[in-house]
Design a protein around this motif. Structure first.
Motif, mmCIF file in Angstrom:
data_model
loop_
_atom_site.group_PDB
_atom_site.id
_atom_site.type_symbol
_atom_site.label_atom_id
_atom_site.label_comp_id
_atom_site.label_asym_id
_atom_site.label_seq_id
_atom_site.Cartn_x
_atom_site.Cartn_y
_atom_site.Cartn_z
ATOM 1 N N GLY A 80 0.839 -1.199 0.000
ATOM 2 C CA GLY A 80 0.000 0.000 0.000
ATOM 3 C C GLY A 80 0.868 1.242 0.000
ATOM 4 N N LYS A 81 0.215 2.384 -0.047
ATOM 5 C CA LYS A 81 0.947 3.648 0.028
ATOM 6 C C LYS A 81 0.038 4.712 0.613
ATOM 7 C CE LYS A 81 -0.067 5.175 -4.670
ATOM 8 N NZ LYS A 81 0.491 5.651 -5.927
ATOM 9 N N TYR A 82 0.678 5.724 1.203
ATOM 10 C CA TYR A 82 -0.042 6.873 1.755
ATOM 11 C C TYR A 82 0.900 8.067 1.759
ATOM 12 C CZ TYR A 82 2.484 5.972 6.119
ATOM 13 O OH TYR A 82 3.458 5.790 7.057
ATOM 14 N N GLU A 83 0.329 9.247 1.945
ATOM 15 C CA GLU A 83 1.152 10.457 2.048
ATOM 16 C C GLU A 83 1.328 10.803 3.509
ATOM 17 O OE1 GLU A 83 0.333 13.895 -0.272
ATOM 18 O OE2 GLU A 83 -0.069 12.729 -2.088
ATOM 19 N N ASN A 84 2.586 11.029 3.915
ATOM 20 C CA ASN A 84 2.853 11.398 5.303
ATOM 21 C C ASN A 84 2.614 12.897 5.509
ATOM 22 O OD1 ASN A 84 5.131 12.673 4.250
ATOM 23 N ND2 ASN A 84 6.587 11.206 5.139
ATOM 24 N N GLN A 85 2.930 13.401 6.696
ATOM 25 C CA GLN A 85 2.648 14.801 7.033
ATOM 26 C C GLN A 85 3.460 15.790 6.204
ATOM 27 O OE1 GLN A 85 3.300 14.902 11.244
ATOM 28 N NE2 GLN A 85 1.299 14.001 11.706
ATOM 29 N N GLU A 86 4.619 15.322 5.705
ATOM 30 C CA GLU A 86 5.435 16.195 4.860
ATOM 31 C C GLU A 86 4.997 16.149 3.397
ATOM 32 O OE1 GLU A 86 7.606 13.749 6.698
ATOM 33 O OE2 GLU A 86 7.301 15.079 8.405
ATOM 34 N N ARG A 88 5.109 13.452 1.482
ATOM 35 C CA ARG A 88 5.855 12.430 0.748
ATOM 36 C C ARG A 88 5.068 11.125 0.717
ATOM 37 N NH1 ARG A 88 12.072 13.196 2.822
ATOM 38 N NH2 ARG A 88 12.211 15.392 2.256
ATOM 39 N N THR A 89 5.202 10.410 -0.365
ATOM 40 C CA THR A 89 4.541 9.117 -0.491
ATOM 41 C C THR A 89 5.362 8.060 0.245
ATOM 42 O OG1 THR A 89 3.635 9.738 -2.636
ATOM 43 C CG2 THR A 89 3.666 7.401 -2.115
ATOM 44 N N VAL A 90 4.692 7.309 1.115
ATOM 45 C CA VAL A 90 5.318 6.234 1.876
ATOM 46 C C VAL A 90 4.707 4.922 1.392
ATOM 47 C CG1 VAL A 90 5.662 5.248 4.168
ATOM 48 C CG2 VAL A 90 5.639 7.727 3.876
ATOM 49 N N TYR A 91 5.562 3.985 1.010
ATOM 50 C CA TYR A 91 5.113 2.676 0.549
ATOM 51 C C TYR A 91 5.212 1.682 1.708
ATOM 52 C CZ TYR A 91 5.393 4.707 -4.069
ATOM 53 O OH TYR A 91 5.205 5.515 -5.166
ATOM 54 N N THR A 92 4.209 0.822 1.824
ATOM 55 C CA THR A 92 4.173 -0.154 2.913
ATOM 56 C C THR A 92 4.060 -1.565 2.343
ATOM 57 O OG1 THR A 92 1.764 -0.054 3.107
ATOM 58 C CG2 THR A 92 3.038 1.477 4.466
ATOM 59 N N THR A 93 4.586 -2.517 3.090
ATOM 60 C CA THR A 93 4.435 -3.941 2.786
ATOM 61 C C THR A 93 4.119 -4.646 4.090
ATOM 62 O OG1 THR A 93 6.045 -3.786 0.995
ATOM 63 C CG2 THR A 93 5.535 -5.984 1.806
ATOM 64 N N ASP A 94 3.003 -5.354 4.136
ATOM 65 C CA ASP A 94 2.564 -6.082 5.321
ATOM 66 C C ASP A 94 2.177 -7.498 4.935
ATOM 67 O OD1 ASP A 94 2.576 -3.781 7.120
ATOM 68 O OD2 ASP A 94 0.777 -3.123 6.075
ATOM 69 N N VAL A 95 2.257 -8.396 5.907
ATOM 70 C CA VAL A 95 1.669 -9.720 5.754
ATOM 71 C C VAL A 95 0.331 -9.670 6.479
ATOM 72 C CG1 VAL A 95 1.856 -12.159 6.350
ATOM 73 C CG2 VAL A 95 3.860 -10.902 5.554
ATOM 74 N N VAL A 96 -0.749 -9.904 5.753
ATOM 75 C CA VAL A 96 -2.074 -9.997 6.362
ATOM 76 C C VAL A 96 -2.260 -11.456 6.755
ATOM 77 C CG1 VAL A 96 -4.543 -9.677 6.046
ATOM 78 C CG2 VAL A 96 -2.939 -8.087 4.965
ATOM 79 N N ALA A 97 -2.232 -11.717 8.054
ATOM 80 C CA ALA A 97 -2.242 -13.090 8.559
ATOM 81 C C ALA A 97 -3.656 -13.658 8.556
ATOM 82 C CB ALA A 97 -1.678 -13.127 9.977
ATOM 83 N N GLU A 98 -3.770 -14.861 8.030
ATOM 84 C CA GLU A 98 -5.018 -15.607 8.108
ATOM 85 C C GLU A 98 -4.984 -16.586 9.271
ATOM 86 O OE1 GLU A 98 -5.495 -17.300 4.227
ATOM 87 O OE2 GLU A 98 -5.429 -15.321 3.278
ATOM 88 N N ASP A 99 -3.774 -16.960 9.691
ATOM 89 C CA ASP A 99 -3.603 -17.870 10.819
ATOM 90 C C ASP A 99 -2.286 -17.539 11.510
ATOM 91 O OD1 ASP A 99 -4.117 -19.973 12.578
ATOM 92 O OD2 ASP A 99 -3.206 -21.470 11.274
ATOM 93 N N VAL A 100 -2.315 -17.497 12.823
ATOM 94 C CA VAL A 100 -1.109 -17.298 13.621
ATOM 95 C C VAL A 100 -1.051 -18.443 14.618
ATOM 96 C CG1 VAL A 100 0.085 -15.820 15.283
ATOM 97 C CG2 VAL A 100 -1.162 -14.789 13.373
ATOM 98 N N ARG A 101 0.010 -19.223 14.541
ATOM 99 C CA ARG A 101 0.191 -20.354 15.453
ATOM 100 C C ARG A 101 1.143 -19.953 16.556
ATOM 101 N NH1 ARG A 101 -2.709 -25.163 14.033
ATOM 102 N NH2 ARG A 101 -3.737 -24.512 12.127
#
Length: 158
Positions: A80-86, A88-101
């Motif tokens: 994903g991406k969003y604009e910070n307070q300055e 600037r575009t910030v790019y994000t990478t996350d793992v969306v967990a379906e299961d956590v053991r």
């Protein structure tokens, strides 16, 4: 197409639990996952990966996981991406967990009775002060009881 991520690592911080305006639980945390090789100093480097969980899984993670907990995560990669307070575009990478053991007790020094039984993130832990987190050793068909194991070639799948 396939988007599947499976990780095993330790939490780098306690999960942060929040709720959306509509009341849906979301928990965020990160895990450190060791790389398979060592650097020039002989040390293993680690990747720090952001994890996002939703609903009941998010609440279970927030209630039962702490910094240092060993977990297995099964999910999908999301960018994903969003604009910070300055601005600037910030790019994000996350793992969306379906299961956590949960791969170990919430604190190794605590007794298994502190789990109180139940299922957390897909793993069941019984209460009581028996070994193996509440299971009796006779419940484990692979326990070493000192006797030889009798397996014929016909029992092997290969």
């Amino acid at each position: 197409m396939l988007n599947r991520v499976i990780l095993v690592g330790r939490l780098t911080r306690d999960p942060e639990l929040r709720y959306t305006p509509s009341g849906v639980a979301i928990a965020r945390f990160s895990i450190a996952v060791n790389r398979n090789y060592t650097n020039q100093q002989g040390e293993r480097e680690a990747d720090f990966i952001n994890i996002v969980t939703w609903r009941g899984l998010a609440e279970n993670c927030a209630n039962y996981l702490r910094k240092g907990s060993l977990v297995g995560v099964d999910g999908r990669l999301q960018t994903g991406k969003y604009e910070n307070q300055e601005g600037r575009t910030v790019y994000t990478t996350d793992v969306v967990a379906e299961d956590v053991r949960f791969l170990e007790p919430k604190n190794r020094s605590e007794s298994a009775s502190d789990f109180g039984g139940g299922s957390y993130g897909g793993n069941s832990y019984g209460g009581g002060k028996n070994n193996n987190y509440g299971r009796k050793s006779m419940d484990d068909p692979f326990a070493d009881d000192g006797q030889p194991i009798d397996i014929s070639d016909d029992d092997l799948p290969f």
